[in-house]
Design an enzyme around this catalytic site. Sequence first.
Site, PDB file in Angstrom:
ATOM      1  N   ILE A   4     -11.088  16.775  -3.653  1.00 43.86           N
ATOM      2  CA  ILE A   4     -12.467  16.557  -4.125  1.00 43.86           C
ATOM      3  C   ILE A   4     -12.967  15.153  -3.766  1.00 43.86           C
ATOM      4  CG2 ILE A   4     -12.561  18.291  -5.955  1.00 43.86           C
ATOM      5  CD1 ILE A   4     -11.647  16.052  -7.936  1.00 43.86           C
ATOM      6  N   ASN A   6     -17.325  15.395   5.214  1.00 41.49           N
ATOM      7  CA  ASN A   6     -16.160  15.783   4.415  1.00 41.49           C
ATOM      8  C   ASN A   6     -15.936  17.288   4.403  1.00 41.49           C
ATOM      9  OD1 ASN A   6     -15.923  13.088   3.959  1.00 41.49           O
ATOM     10  ND2 ASN A   6     -16.720  13.137   1.866  1.00 41.49           N
ATOM     11  N   TYR A  46     -17.845   9.520 -16.456  1.00 39.60           N
ATOM     12  CA  TYR A  46     -18.465   8.930 -15.269  1.00 39.60           C
ATOM     13  C   TYR A  46     -19.887   8.450 -15.564  1.00 39.60           C
ATOM     14  CZ  TYR A  46     -14.511  11.291 -13.007  1.00 39.60           C
ATOM     15  OH  TYR A  46     -13.258  11.734 -12.670  1.00 39.60           O
ATOM     16  N   LYS A  60     -15.414  12.157  -3.072  1.00 37.54           N
ATOM     17  CA  LYS A  60     -16.755  11.833  -3.597  1.00 37.54           C
ATOM     18  C   LYS A  60     -17.575  11.192  -2.491  1.00 37.54           C
ATOM     19  CE  LYS A  60     -19.598   8.378  -4.929  1.00 37.54           C
ATOM     20  NZ  LYS A  60     -19.846   7.116  -4.202  1.00 37.54           N
ATOM     21  N   SER A  61     -18.843  11.572  -2.413  1.00 37.33           N
ATOM     22  CA  SER A  61     -19.751  10.825  -1.563  1.00 37.33           C
ATOM     23  C   SER A  61     -21.166  10.867  -2.099  1.00 37.33           C
ATOM     24  CB  SER A  61     -19.725  11.330  -0.123  1.00 37.33           C
ATOM     25  OG  SER A  61     -20.618  10.519   0.613  1.00 37.33           O
TER      26      SER A  61
HETATM   27  P1  NAP Z   1     -12.423   9.059  -2.899  1.00 30.90           P
HETATM   28  O1  NAP Z   1     -13.095  10.374  -2.856  1.00 30.90           O
HETATM   29  O2  NAP Z   1     -11.025   8.943  -2.452  1.00 30.90           O
HETATM   30  O3  NAP Z   1     -13.279   7.979  -2.101  1.00 30.90           O
HETATM   31  C1  NAP Z   1     -14.624   7.767  -2.378  1.00 30.90           C
HETATM   32  C2  NAP Z   1     -15.093   6.642  -1.463  1.00 30.90           C
HETATM   33  O4  NAP Z   1     -15.058   7.090  -0.099  1.00 30.90           O
HETATM   34  C3  NAP Z   1     -16.525   6.255  -1.740  1.00 30.90           C
HETATM   35  O5  NAP Z   1     -16.628   4.859  -1.580  1.00 30.90           O
HETATM   36  C4  NAP Z   1     -17.331   6.971  -0.668  1.00 30.90           C
HETATM   37  O6  NAP Z   1     -18.486   6.250  -0.325  1.00 30.90           O
HETATM   38  C5  NAP Z   1     -16.346   6.955   0.481  1.00 30.90           C
HETATM   39  N1  NAP Z   1     -16.551   8.078   1.376  1.00 30.90           N
HETATM   40  C6  NAP Z   1     -16.551   9.395   1.050  1.00 30.90           C
HETATM   41  N2  NAP Z   1     -16.729  10.157   2.146  1.00 30.90           N
HETATM   42  C7  NAP Z   1     -16.850   9.289   3.179  1.00 30.90           C
HETATM   43  C8  NAP Z   1     -17.058   9.462   4.574  1.00 30.90           C
HETATM   44  N3  NAP Z   1     -17.134  10.689   5.116  1.00 30.90           N
HETATM   45  N4  NAP Z   1     -17.136   8.350   5.351  1.00 30.90           N
HETATM   46  C9  NAP Z   1     -17.036   7.104   4.816  1.00 30.90           C
HETATM   47  N5  NAP Z   1     -16.831   6.876   3.505  1.00 30.90           N
HETATM   48  C10 NAP Z   1     -16.747   7.971   2.691  1.00 30.90           C
HETATM   49  O7  NAP Z   1     -12.483   8.432  -4.372  1.00 30.90           O
HETATM   50  P2  NAP Z   1     -12.773   8.925  -5.833  1.00 30.90           P
HETATM   51  O8  NAP Z   1     -14.211   8.990  -6.079  1.00 30.90           O
HETATM   52  O9  NAP Z   1     -11.921   8.053  -6.692  1.00 30.90           O
HETATM   53  O10 NAP Z   1     -12.126  10.377  -5.965  1.00 30.90           O
HETATM   54  C11 NAP Z   1     -12.847  11.561  -5.739  1.00 30.90           C
HETATM   55  C12 NAP Z   1     -13.197  12.261  -7.049  1.00 30.90           C
HETATM   56  O11 NAP Z   1     -12.025  12.609  -7.780  1.00 30.90           O
HETATM   57  C13 NAP Z   1     -13.969  11.392  -8.051  1.00 30.90           C
HETATM   58  O12 NAP Z   1     -15.303  11.205  -7.671  1.00 30.90           O
HETATM   59  C14 NAP Z   1     -13.767  12.173  -9.322  1.00 30.90           C
HETATM   60  O13 NAP Z   1     -14.618  13.292  -9.371  1.00 30.90           O
HETATM   61  C15 NAP Z   1     -12.306  12.589  -9.170  1.00 30.90           C
HETATM   62  N6  NAP Z   1     -11.380  11.644  -9.833  1.00 30.90           N
HETATM   63  C16 NAP Z   1     -10.712  12.089 -10.943  1.00 30.90           C
HETATM   64  C17 NAP Z   1      -9.865  11.223 -11.618  1.00 30.90           C
HETATM   65  C18 NAP Z   1      -9.141  11.718 -12.826  1.00 30.90           C
HETATM   66  O14 NAP Z   1      -8.576  10.888 -13.575  1.00 30.90           O
HETATM   67  N7  NAP Z   1      -9.112  12.996 -13.064  1.00 30.90           N
HETATM   68  C19 NAP Z   1      -9.673   9.913 -11.173  1.00 30.90           C
HETATM   69  C20 NAP Z   1     -10.345   9.490 -10.018  1.00 30.90           C
HETATM   70  C21 NAP Z   1     -11.182  10.383  -9.362  1.00 30.90           C
HETATM   71  P3  NAP Z   1     -19.925   6.974  -0.174  1.00 30.90           P
HETATM   72  O15 NAP Z   1     -20.289   7.476  -1.533  1.00 30.90           O
HETATM   73  O16 NAP Z   1     -20.793   5.877   0.316  1.00 30.90           O
HETATM   74  O17 NAP Z   1     -19.767   8.077   0.830  1.00 30.90           O
END
Ligand code: NAP
Length: 292
Positions: free
Chosen positions: A248, A260, A64, A250-251
Amino acid sequence: MKALGTLRVFDVEHRRTFGWTGEQLPVVGQGTWRLEETDRGRAVEAVRAGMDAGMTLIDTAEMYGNGVAEELTGEAIRGRGPEVFLVSKVLPSNASYDGTLRACERSLKRLGVDRLDLYLLHWESQYPLRETMRAMETLVSRGLIRYIGVSNFDLDQVREAQQALQSNRLACDQVLFHLKDRGIERRLLPYCREQQIAIMGYSPFGHGDFPKHTTAGGLILEEIAQRHKKTARQAALNFLASRDVFVIPKSGDSEHAIENSGGMGWGLTEEEYAIIDHAFPVPDHDVPLGMI
Ligand code: NAP
């Protein structure tokens, strides 16, 4: 809105046992992918706000932001002590025996900690799994990581990882899991539940494709959420976590992070659960593991 039954509630506690490890971890944790795209101060503040709201399970990876997310995470958790359960991942391209050891040491340095709670192979690597798992076991014996896991592994790969470990048990598989991708519920999740391997669901909001306004049985997610004085995202997290999965989101925004955290500590009724389940069903046939 039609009247909804309140008989059985799908309660999602604040904490639950992390597989066989016995650790009590928050059901909703925090991701850090693309955290570095937010202004540094705001990003650190958001993770801290999330921790203050109970989301002390934090997921990061050397991938990341090429290490920047780990540095930000390190800054956010500084002074927090043992309450934090820290997860990081080795890139498959680094997952040779020596490469895994070196990658872990670099991650520890960026994070400013002596030990990771959980270290994952990010996805399948070109190096033999036995070699990577041997390195993981060396890291455990050196006290640099506590638990070993994998990510983006389907059922057969999880079995292979279990077999590749000599003197440790596989603790976790981190996989894609959101309302529009519930494929893991067919075979992977039941197997891991039986084996007491924790499932950590990533991208619970579909990585920016959150289906807030989807109609479900005459109701929308938001309306169901409002019945509990919750938001649609909190309801989505609650629904996903009720499947016995850690999630998990992300924000990089403090208010979002606090929102969240409200995904845990309450439950949907049976009827509400069924409406969401109907709108976002588990596929009726086995599908390849989704991956972002
Ligand atoms: P996610 O958590 O599904 O979505 C993140 C998006 O949602 C961001 O744009 C965030 O914007 C927004 N968001 C979060 N809370 C919000 C809220 N309460 N209201 C409005 N918007 C909100 O996506 P992700 O980051 O892909 O997945 C989460 C975590 O999983 C990653 O950060 C990573 O640590 C892990 N991950 C692991 C893998 C793997 O291969 N192992 C792959 C993908 C992800 P803001 O930041 O502006 O709130």
